[in-house]
Design a protein around this motif. Structure first.
Motif, PDB file in Angstrom:
ATOM      1  N   SER A  77       0.822  -1.199   0.000  1.00  0.00           N
ATOM      2  CA  SER A  77       0.000   0.000   0.000  1.00  0.00           C
ATOM      3  C   SER A  77       0.860   1.255   0.000  1.00  0.00           C
ATOM      4  N   VAL A  78       1.940   1.242   0.776  1.00  0.00           N
ATOM      5  CA  VAL A  78       2.838   2.398   0.823  1.00  0.00           C
ATOM      6  C   VAL A  78       3.594   2.528  -0.495  1.00  0.00           C
ATOM      7  N   SER A  79       3.907   1.407  -1.127  1.00  0.00           N
ATOM      8  CA  SER A  79       4.552   1.450  -2.437  1.00  0.00           C
ATOM      9  C   SER A  79       3.631   2.108  -3.462  1.00  0.00           C
ATOM     10  N   PHE A  80       2.334   1.814  -3.407  1.00  0.00           N
ATOM     11  CA  PHE A  80       1.344   2.499  -4.258  1.00  0.00           C
ATOM     12  C   PHE A  80       1.501   4.011  -4.097  1.00  0.00           C
ATOM     13  N   GLU A  81       1.574   4.456  -2.852  1.00  0.00           N
ATOM     14  CA  GLU A  81       1.657   5.885  -2.564  1.00  0.00           C
ATOM     15  C   GLU A  81       2.973   6.482  -3.051  1.00  0.00           C
ATOM     16  N   SER A  82       4.088   5.810  -2.795  1.00  0.00           N
ATOM     17  CA  SER A  82       5.389   6.375  -3.173  1.00  0.00           C
ATOM     18  C   SER A  82       5.521   6.491  -4.689  1.00  0.00           C
ATOM     19  N   HIS A  83       5.060   5.470  -5.421  1.00  0.00           N
ATOM     20  CA  HIS A  83       5.126   5.539  -6.880  1.00  0.00           C
ATOM     21  C   HIS A  83       4.197   6.626  -7.422  1.00  0.00           C
ATOM     22  N   LEU A  84       3.017   6.748  -6.820  1.00  0.00           N
ATOM     23  CA  LEU A  84       2.087   7.795  -7.248  1.00  0.00           C
ATOM     24  C   LEU A  84       2.709   9.177  -7.050  1.00  0.00           C
ATOM     25  N   ILE A  85       3.294   9.411  -5.883  1.00  0.00           N
ATOM     26  CA  ILE A  85       3.852  10.735  -5.602  1.00  0.00           C
ATOM     27  C   ILE A  85       5.057  11.016  -6.495  1.00  0.00           C
ATOM     28  N   GLN A  86       5.853  10.003  -6.782  1.00  0.00           N
ATOM     29  CA  GLN A  86       6.958  10.215  -7.721  1.00  0.00           C
ATOM     30  C   GLN A  86       6.419  10.592  -9.101  1.00  0.00           C
TER      31      GLN A  86
END
Length: 341
Positions: A77-86
């Motif tokens: 779930s956090v990986s979803f967020e980090s890739h989205l923000i990048q």
């Protein structure tokens, strides 16, 4: 998580959890920072404003940074967020950037829980933004949906995507957890409402932020500076964020006052909702199908709100039911005409 758009959130009445649930020592932060080229730790302080995750402001010899420790999210779930923000920062969208460690990784794990480090963005949270600032927020919301229309999210199934199926599953989960006759009656109502929603698979999908609490929006010198906290962001109908911004009810009708209105009283007022929709369409014109089914997406947003407050009120009369009943009595066609006619 609802109050009106004017308070910047449909979830602002949710009881906030303690912002800092896990404590860290200076030696622990120094150990974490050793993975980065951000200088030596000088000091740190907890950030107490509006989040269910643990947040710290870190000051190093190279500047200030935000450490976010995810108390209740999987690494996926956090990986979803980090890739989205990048992706968003690559598109020059105004939000804090995720920092990479010396190995080029954004996601870190400490004590078996994931964390991210962010750039620090200066600004202030405004509880009562003026009309110009509200316009700026709507512009940035429309921009978010425009640039994520064709974005392919990483680990999207690790997120709570706002779909009818997930809403139904959560309601059943809540009813089982509570285990009362009232919860079972509320679930039966819930199932009936969801079964009536019309949300065809052809509706455009993308990323919605889903939490416009004032504490998640930064202004600097009166100008929009950043959208924060993508903890609730997910892959859903592109109009979901718009649905959470519009409020076709009287400004005096909210969860504190709804029971003061008698059955048969008019509780609808589309003037603010029309203004919001017009402003949104200046930056992202809606597809005809999005207009046609905005009624259903708006009802879905109310039903998700009901999830967070499932125990509130008897099944025969509670805030979200009153809203759904009023909308059903008004009708999908009238809703469309009052917003777009």
């Amino acid at each position: 998580m609802r109050p009106s758009f004017l308070s910047f959130s449909l979830l602002s009445d949710r009881i906030a959890a303690m912002a800092v649930k896990t404590s860290f020592s200076s030696s622990e932060f120094s150990q974490i920072l050793a993975r980065y080229d951000l200088g030596a730790l000088l000091d740190f302080a907890p950030i107490a404003h509006g989040s269910v995750q643990t947040n710290f402001l870190l000051r190093t010899t190279q500047g200030r940074f935000v450490f976010r420790y995810y108390e209740n999210r999987s690494p996926g779930s956090v990986s979803f967020e980090s890739h989205l923000i990048q992706y968003l920062t690559d598109q020059h969208y105004p939000c804090p950037a995720v920092l990479l460690d010396r190995y080029g990784e954004a996601l870190g794990v400490y004590r078996e829980k994931p964390y991210l480090l962010f750039t620090f963005v200066e600004g202030e949270h405004l509880e009562q933004p003026d009309e110009r600032q509200r316009r700026q927020l709507i512009q940035r919301v429309a921009q978010l949906q425009r640039i994520t229309r064709d974005y392919q999210p990483v680990n999207k199934d690790e997120r709570l995507n706002y779909t009818v199926e997930n809403c139904r599953a959560l309601a059943r989960q809540q009813a089982r957890r509570i285990g009362t006759a009232n919860a079972r009656q509320k679930l039966a109502w819930f199932e009936r409402v969801l079964s009536r929603l019309s949300l065809p698979p052809s509706l455009p999908l993308g990323i919605c932020h889903c939490d416009f609490h004032f504490s998640n929006i930064l202004f600097k010198d009166g100008e929009f500076a950043a959208l924060l906290d993508f903890d609730d962001a997910n892959y859903t109908f592109l109009t979901y964020d718009l649905a959470t911004l519009i409020n076709p009810f009287l400004p005096t009708f909210d969860w504190h006052s709804w029971s003061d209105f008698q059955p048969g009283d008019n509780i609808l007022d589309f003037s603010a909702a029309r203004w919001t929709v017009r402003e949104y369409e200046r930056y992202r014109p809606l597809h005809p199908s999005e207009k046609q089914y905005l009624f259903d997406v708006f009802q879905l947003s109310i039903m998700f709100d009901c999830i967070w407050y499932f125990e509130r009120g008897p099944a025969s009369a509670f805030f979200e039911k009153r809203k759904i009943d009023a909308l059903d009595a008004f009708g999908r066609d009238a809703f469309y005409l009052h917003l777009f006619g």
